[in-house]
Design an enzyme around this catalytic site. Structure first.
Site, PDB file in Angstrom:
ATOM      1  N   ALA A   1       2.900   3.212  -8.205  1.00 44.99           N
ATOM      2  CA  ALA A   1       2.206   2.449  -7.161  1.00 44.99           C
ATOM      3  C   ALA A   1       1.214   3.301  -6.371  1.00 44.99           C
ATOM      4  CB  ALA A   1       3.220   1.817  -6.221  1.00 44.99           C
TER       5      ALA A   1
ATOM      6  N   ALA B   1       0.847  -1.185   0.000  1.00 44.88           N
ATOM      7  CA  ALA B   1       0.000   0.000   0.000  1.00 44.88           C
ATOM      8  C   ALA B   1       0.886   1.239   0.000  1.00 44.88           C
ATOM      9  CB  ALA B   1      -0.892  -0.012   1.230  1.00 44.88           C
ATOM     10  N   THR B   2       0.390   2.351  -0.570  1.00 41.91           N
ATOM     11  CA  THR B   2       1.340   3.435  -0.829  1.00 41.91           C
ATOM     12  C   THR B   2       1.150   4.818  -0.200  1.00 41.91           C
ATOM     13  OG1 THR B   2       0.675   2.745  -3.029  1.00 41.91           O
ATOM     14  CG2 THR B   2       2.978   3.142  -2.646  1.00 41.91           C
ATOM     15  N   THR B   3       0.937   5.892  -0.982  1.00 32.25           N
ATOM     16  CA  THR B   3       1.209   7.233  -0.421  1.00 32.25           C
ATOM     17  C   THR B   3       0.183   7.751   0.596  1.00 32.25           C
ATOM     18  OG1 THR B   3       2.246   7.757  -2.504  1.00 32.25           O
ATOM     19  CG2 THR B   3       1.892   9.597  -1.000  1.00 32.25           C
TER      20      THR B   3
ATOM     21  N   SER C   1       5.601   4.809  -1.037  1.00 28.35           N
ATOM     22  CA  SER C   1       6.499   4.857  -2.196  1.00 28.35           C
ATOM     23  C   SER C   1       6.441   6.193  -2.935  1.00 28.35           C
ATOM     24  CB  SER C   1       6.159   3.713  -3.154  1.00 28.35           C
ATOM     25  OG  SER C   1       4.826   3.856  -3.595  1.00 28.35           O
TER      26      SER C   1
END
Lengths: 282, 249
Positions: free
Chosen positions: A229, A54-56, A190
């Site tokens: 991502a 899972a990202t930002t 990321s």
């Protein structure tokens, strides 16, 4: 033990002893198999495709509170595993946690942290201080270290309204459980490098709640722009970033209509100027 | 020196002992109002609670010996949190907690010499008033499914009678609080003025998101009691202008 308990119906003696105020410690004592403690995980093989990443996430304080926002994408390698994931967790009235990293473990950690805070509050008749919550989360991440070493890295971001100080605060963590208080704003995941650049330029000390949310969406847009991502606002599917606001009045998730109109403002602005708003040169 | 005492006598003695213990303390009342369930206890302490949250929709009220019901409260919180964490938050129900308490109290009553001098209530607020659940669990483990209102502790019968005089279904919160205070004031046959400082008040509020339990204390309680008293002084059934005026009771 729990099986015996379910059989007789009577609350077992471990439940009735004064013991600890920590739910995690209690569960570890009576039914450790229910904890997400995967210490015996095989150490060979790559964990890369076991759980999506899972990202930002972005967070920033504004006078009277704190805003937390997250994109909706989860990826598994170069595949989009999920388009409408919720990475923000309301952990109690005045705090929320967002996760980046191994999604499966992060979600479990957030869920456990939520019970931990509530459990303490119910037992003691008062909630933990925000500082206490931040420290508790650090310990919980540290206990996850073995997993992190095997590639299941989870880094949470904790935001909360400190009722004693009357202001919003942000805490970030490293995979070893190191706890760092961030001032003004922070971003993890990321796409965080790009988001942080945007935050740096757009952040002001006197943002209103709505403007803080708008800045968060601008930062997420920039993250999605450059990081594959991270998902941007999906106007066709009507999937927008999630925004949580915590103030003196407690935790509130912005309605999807509110976020939709802010996201449309951002997207409309980008159609004129794809790289987004600029900050004055001097 | 063995001597014979019939089981009936043993049980009766235990029950008398527990009843006497409970009757020494002050009462608590639980009643349904239009927006949920109201809990009011006659309690001088601001920190030692007789009413508490167990889970999202479930609350606990108790009278009797503090250390004994605190023990039960703690066990209930642990049980609820463990169950909710293992399955889902919606899987924790008042009925489940009431059963666990009943089993526990029943076992203590039959197995040990000294029964616990407690009486407790587990209340769960539902999505509609019809689905609200109120369980009264007594020292011997018996469970009764209650509706509308109930009183326990001290002189529960007198308090119940006083509640019955004034209770109306679907009253506003202020009206319900007034009824509760009226009931508690009849304890021990004496008429007492109950101040905000000697009342512990909490609600399970149906419309509240997430956790429905909320304490009403401090200035808010003082203001609500003033409104309730003002409403009584008008005596006429005209509804007071306190925001609860829309109830068609």
């Amino acid at each position: 033990m729990s099986e015996a308990f379910m059989g007789s119906g009577r609350l077992p003696s471990a439940f009735m002893s004064p013991g600890t105020s920590s739910f995690v410690d209690f569960l570890n004592q009576v039914s450790p198999d229910r904890l997400p403690n995967l210490a015996d995980l095989p150490s060979n093989g790559s964990p890369a495709h076991l759980t999506p990443e899972a990202t930002t996430i972005v967070a920033m304080v504004f006078p009277g509170g704190v805003v937390l926002a997250g994109d909706r994408r989860a990826t598994s390698g170069n595949v989009i595993a999920n388009r409408d994931m919720d990475k923000l967790f309301r952990t109690d009235e005045f705090s929320a946690v967002a996760i980046a990293g191994a999604a499966g473990i992060g979600i479990e950690l957030a869920r456990l942290f939520q019970v931990e805070l509530e459990h303490y509050e119910k037992r003691e008749g008062r909630p933990l201080s925000l500082e206490g919550k931040a420290n508790r989360l650090a310990t919980m991440i540290r206990s996850n270290l073995g997993l992190a070493m095997q590639g299941f890295v989870v880094v949470p971001l904790l935001v909360g309204y400190d009722t004693a100080r009357g202001e919003g605060r942000i805490f970030s963590y490293d995979p070893v459980g190191g706890r760092y208080e961030e001032h003004r704003y922070h971003s993890i995941g990321s796409g965080s490098t790009y988001a942080r650049g945007a935050l740096k330029k757009l952040y002001r000390d006197d943002l209103t709640e709505t403007d803080a949310a708008l800045v968060a969406l601008q930062a997420l847009y920039d993250a999605a722009d450059d990081d594959s991502a991270t998902g941007g606002p999906d106007l066709h599917r009507k999937i927008y970033p999630l925004v949580d606001v915590i103030t003196e009045d407690g935790h509130r998730r912005m309605s999807s209509e509110e976020v939709e109109s802010l996201a449309e403002t951002v997207v409309a602005g980008r159609s004129e100027r794809p790289d987004g708003p600029t900050a004055p040169v001097r | 020196m063995p001597f014979y005492v019939s089981p009936e006598q043993i049980m009766k003695d235990k029950a008398d002992y527990a009843r006497k213990g409970i009757a020494r303390g002050r009462s608590a009342v639980v009643l349904q109002y239009d927006g949920g369930i109201l809990f009011v206890a006659d309690n001088m302490s601001r920190t030692l609670h007789k009413i508490s949250e167990l889970y999202d929709r479930v609350a606990f009220a108790a009278v009797g010996r503090y250390n004994e019901f605190e023990n039960l409260r703690l066990a209930g919180v642990r049980f609820a949190d463990m169950h909710g964490y293992t399955y889902d938050r919606s899987d924790v129900t008042g009925q489940m907690l009431a059963n666990a308490y009943a089993q526990t109290l029943g076992a203590v009553f039959t197995e040990s010499n000294k029964p616990w001098e407690v009486e407790i209530v587990v209340g769960e607020v539902g999505d509609t008033p019809d689905t609200d659940q109120i369980y009264r669990i007594t020292f011997d483990g018996s469970v009764v499914d209650e509706h509308d209102f109930l009183a326990m502790g001290g002189s529960a019968e007198r308090v119940t009678a006083a509640l019955r005089e004034r209770y109306v279904k679907n009253a506003s919160l202020t009206e319900a609080l007034q009824v509760a205070v009226h009931g508690l004031a009849h304890e021990n046959g004496e008429r007492r003025e109950l101040q905000a400082t000697s009342l512990e008040v909490a609600v399970l509020e149906r419309s509240r998101p997430h956790r429905k339990f909320r304490r009403i204390q401090g200035d808010r309680l003082v203001r609500m009691l003033e409104q309730a008293n003002a409403a009584v002084e008008e005596t006429a059934p005209q509804t007071p202008d306190d925001g609860g005026a829309t109830d068609g009771v």
